[in-house]
Design a protein around this motif. Sequence first.
Motif, mmCIF file in Angstrom:
data_model
loop_
_atom_site.group_PDB
_atom_site.id
_atom_site.type_symbol
_atom_site.label_atom_id
_atom_site.label_comp_id
_atom_site.label_asym_id
_atom_site.label_seq_id
_atom_site.Cartn_x
_atom_site.Cartn_y
_atom_site.Cartn_z
ATOM 1 N N GLU A 1 -2.391 -0.101 -2.430
ATOM 2 C CA GLU A 1 -2.400 1.126 -1.073
ATOM 3 C C GLU A 1 -0.493 0.060 -1.061
ATOM 4 O O GLU A 1 -0.084 -0.879 -1.299
ATOM 5 C CB GLU A 1 -2.565 0.313 -0.135
ATOM 6 N N GLY A 2 0.086 1.949 -0.174
ATOM 7 C CA GLY A 2 1.640 2.134 -0.705
ATOM 8 C C GLY A 2 1.671 3.126 -0.330
ATOM 9 O O GLY A 2 1.562 4.228 -0.143
ATOM 10 N N GLN A 3 3.159 3.166 -1.069
ATOM 11 C CA GLN A 3 3.894 4.288 -1.514
ATOM 12 C C GLN A 3 4.009 5.069 -2.757
ATOM 13 O O GLN A 3 4.370 4.116 -3.639
ATOM 14 C CB GLN A 3 5.574 4.765 -1.094
ATOM 15 N N TRP A 4 3.129 5.537 -3.210
ATOM 16 C CA TRP A 4 3.307 6.596 -4.166
ATOM 17 C C TRP A 4 4.993 6.588 -4.869
ATOM 18 O O TRP A 4 4.648 6.883 -6.539
ATOM 19 C CB TRP A 4 2.216 7.966 -4.836
ATOM 20 N N ASN A 5 5.739 7.355 -3.879
ATOM 21 C CA ASN A 5 7.134 7.453 -4.478
ATOM 22 C C ASN A 5 7.715 6.129 -4.499
ATOM 23 O O ASN A 5 9.442 6.446 -4.793
ATOM 24 C CB ASN A 5 7.424 8.338 -3.895
ATOM 25 N N ASP A 6 7.077 5.089 -4.552
ATOM 26 C CA ASP A 6 8.099 3.939 -3.874
ATOM 27 C C ASP A 6 7.594 2.436 -4.705
ATOM 28 O O ASP A 6 7.505 1.885 -6.120
ATOM 29 C CB ASP A 6 8.797 3.686 -2.672
ATOM 30 N N SER A 7 6.708 1.802 -4.018
ATOM 31 C CA SER A 7 5.669 0.918 -4.325
ATOM 32 C C SER A 7 4.146 0.792 -3.906
ATOM 33 O O SER A 7 4.245 1.370 -3.139
ATOM 34 C CB SER A 7 6.444 -0.534 -4.883
ATOM 35 N N TYR A 8 4.093 0.122 -4.525
ATOM 36 C CA TYR A 8 1.860 -0.406 -3.740
ATOM 37 C C TYR A 8 1.790 -1.700 -4.070
ATOM 38 O O TYR A 8 2.109 -2.590 -5.196
ATOM 39 C CB TYR A 8 1.050 0.548 -4.481
ATOM 40 N N VAL A 9 0.883 -2.256 -3.289
ATOM 41 C CA VAL A 9 0.127 -4.128 -3.734
ATOM 42 C C VAL A 9 -1.132 -3.726 -4.430
ATOM 43 O O VAL A 9 -2.015 -3.002 -4.508
ATOM 44 C CB VAL A 9 0.732 -4.626 -2.322
ATOM 45 N N ILE A 10 -1.830 -4.486 -4.957
ATOM 46 C CA ILE A 10 -3.135 -4.405 -6.041
ATOM 47 C C ILE A 10 -3.922 -6.005 -4.911
ATOM 48 O O ILE A 10 -2.777 -7.097 -5.242
ATOM 49 C CB ILE A 10 -3.015 -4.656 -7.630
ATOM 50 N N LYS A 11 -4.911 -5.097 -4.423
ATOM 51 C CA LYS A 11 -5.619 -6.821 -3.742
ATOM 52 C C LYS A 11 -7.286 -6.197 -4.577
ATOM 53 O O LYS A 11 -7.739 -5.882 -4.959
ATOM 54 C CB LYS A 11 -5.791 -6.528 -2.427
ATOM 55 N N ASN A 12 -7.805 -7.921 -4.788
ATOM 56 C CA ASN A 12 -9.031 -7.656 -5.166
ATOM 57 C C ASN A 12 -9.507 -7.264 -3.914
ATOM 58 O O ASN A 12 -9.231 -7.365 -2.641
ATOM 59 C CB ASN A 12 -9.292 -9.190 -5.254
ATOM 60 N N GLY A 13 -11.053 -7.544 -4.063
ATOM 61 C CA GLY A 13 -11.573 -7.125 -2.871
ATOM 62 C C GLY A 13 -12.151 -8.121 -1.368
ATOM 63 O O GLY A 13 -12.439 -7.684 -0.724
ATOM 64 N N LYS A 14 -11.420 -9.126 -1.324
ATOM 65 C CA LYS A 14 -11.638 -9.962 -0.947
ATOM 66 C C LYS A 14 -10.211 -9.651 0.380
ATOM 67 O O LYS A 14 -9.994 -10.700 0.965
ATOM 68 C CB LYS A 14 -11.381 -11.863 -0.916
ATOM 69 N N GLY A 15 -9.117 -8.833 -0.324
ATOM 70 C CA GLY A 15 -8.236 -8.667 0.175
ATOM 71 C C GLY A 15 -6.507 -9.234 -0.226
ATOM 72 O O GLY A 15 -5.891 -9.169 0.934
ATOM 73 N N GLU A 16 -7.037 -10.738 -1.334
ATOM 74 C CA GLU A 16 -6.251 -11.439 -1.879
ATOM 75 C C GLU A 16 -4.742 -10.020 -2.637
ATOM 76 O O GLU A 16 -5.412 -9.454 -3.310
ATOM 77 C CB GLU A 16 -6.357 -12.593 -2.598
ATOM 78 N N VAL A 17 -4.019 -10.540 -2.455
ATOM 79 C CA VAL A 17 -2.850 -9.377 -3.833
ATOM 80 C C VAL A 17 -2.912 -10.300 -4.456
ATOM 81 O O VAL A 17 -2.436 -11.475 -5.253
ATOM 82 C CB VAL A 17 -1.395 -10.158 -2.738
ATOM 83 N N LEU A 18 -2.522 -9.482 -5.837
ATOM 84 C CA LEU A 18 -3.219 -9.955 -7.139
ATOM 85 C C LEU A 18 -1.566 -9.234 -7.928
ATOM 86 O O LEU A 18 -1.141 -10.279 -8.150
ATOM 87 C CB LEU A 18 -4.018 -9.631 -7.673
ATOM 88 N N ASP A 19 -0.803 -8.335 -7.172
ATOM 89 C CA ASP A 19 0.163 -8.188 -7.718
ATOM 90 C C ASP A 19 0.965 -7.469 -7.206
ATOM 91 O O ASP A 19 0.358 -6.660 -6.472
ATOM 92 C CB ASP A 19 -0.657 -7.193 -9.081
ATOM 93 N N THR A 20 2.268 -6.429 -7.135
ATOM 94 C CA THR A 20 2.608 -6.166 -6.268
ATOM 95 C C THR A 20 3.605 -5.306 -7.712
ATOM 96 O O THR A 20 3.946 -5.520 -8.873
ATOM 97 C CB THR A 20 4.078 -6.220 -5.653
ATOM 98 N N VAL A 21 3.827 -3.365 -7.273
ATOM 99 C CA VAL A 21 3.890 -2.448 -8.657
ATOM 100 C C VAL A 21 5.038 -1.788 -7.707
ATOM 101 O O VAL A 21 4.928 -0.654 -6.716
ATOM 102 C CB VAL A 21 3.158 -1.249 -9.189
ATOM 103 N N ASN A 22 6.277 -2.233 -8.987
ATOM 104 C CA ASN A 22 7.296 -0.922 -8.275
ATOM 105 C C ASN A 22 7.297 -0.055 -9.028
ATOM 106 O O ASN A 22 8.290 0.105 -10.193
ATOM 107 C CB ASN A 22 8.899 -1.854 -8.316
ATOM 108 N N LEU A 23 7.248 1.491 -8.482
ATOM 109 C CA LEU A 23 6.671 2.828 -9.273
ATOM 110 C C LEU A 23 8.495 2.708 -9.731
ATOM 111 O O LEU A 23 8.843 3.672 -10.879
ATOM 112 C CB LEU A 23 6.469 3.456 -8.690
#
Length: 423
Positions: free
Chosen positions: A263-285
């Motif tokens: 979840e995030g913004q397709w023109n900026d950045s988003y976070v990747i969470k696992n099924g438990k809601g834990e943040v695994l990574d942040t991607v800067n598009l």
Amino acid sequence: MKNPNMSLPLAPVRCDDKRDEQHHKSAWFQFIKSVATFKGDLTSLTAPPFLLAPQSIVEYSTYWAEHPSLLVSPAKEKSAEKRALKVLQWFLSTLKHQHASKDDNGRRKKMKPLNPFLGEIFLGKWQDNAGTTNLVTEQVSHHPPATAFRIWNDTHGVKLEGHVIPKAYFSSTINIERKGYSILHVDKYDEDYHITMPKVHLEGIVTFQIAPELSGMSYIRSSSGYTSRINYSSKGWVKGKSNSFTATLYADHHENDPLYVLEGQWNDSYVIKNGKGEVLDTVNLASLQRTPLQVAPVESQHPLESRRAWKHVVDAINANDVFAVGHEKSKIENAQRALRRQEKDAGEIWSRRYFTRAEKDPVAEKLSVTSKAGAAEGQDAMIWKFDDEKYKRTMEYQHSGIKSPTHSRFDSGIGIIEIETIG
């Protein structure tokens, strides 16, 4: 076959952005009024010259592979679950520049790309650490408009093939639905991914700050048993951000038990969470480096290639020469109408150069996500498939310099020529 009036000298009419800003706004609102009362597909409506972008819609297929390393990354992943995640991440990387309201220099983009003519092609390739990634695009239909493309990388055994059939309509604003779909195939795992596109609507039409926004849902469904559902939302009245999305990746039949949530913004950045809601990574598009597309010089391109065919129109757009834009564009459109009349009189049908229309697509039928209305997402009456034999034959003929004196073709909007390389 040339119009003798085409050789008449024409005095250019220049547009200064500041001087003509009010004129453009007035013309824009007149255009919106005509759009609001227009019945039918808006893609057939002629836009004011100052709204035209200096590129054809056939070039939009390049957005799929601006990051070749992301496109081929699934081929390097052993886990089917993580391959599905990589495909989702690659897809998200294709949205930013395709729908950006401003170019790389911060200038606001023109809203309306050029409508391709039937048979228009666009060829290119990317070369980087992923090897060579090839692109072939062709306008396979004009009524309704349909653009088909194939992108492939032989080094990694990845190919992407699809067709887009846009339909525009007015409801409070200009909305664009993109029928059609794409299939991403990974040779190593004999795996397919069925991909649909979100809807687009224009925001800022009242303030003249026009910006595309995505809405609704799109899907990526794999033959390995995983599905990604992407929900798009724009800024609300009270809260929220523009260009927002939430994507869930789940095993088929376990939609309520996601493996990943992005979840995030397709023109900026988003976070990747696992099924438990834990943040695994942040991607800067915004930090992703695009690989430049390589195309042949305009002067050595085929007459049907987009940048050669539209060169005079694009030059006029870049020079803000409104009169020349309309004049050069009309030459192309009139030549196309003349060619269609010739075909009709002769009882002929335009032969597609690289694609063939198909009655069925077993992969799409198997992987399409069915909507609540019972319709398959992305499906349409037209199915266009890349024809490997046509492509191989065309390349062989071009290499040998074989000519055809009987196959009339369109030549850069100036007229109809009688001789060209066979396709």
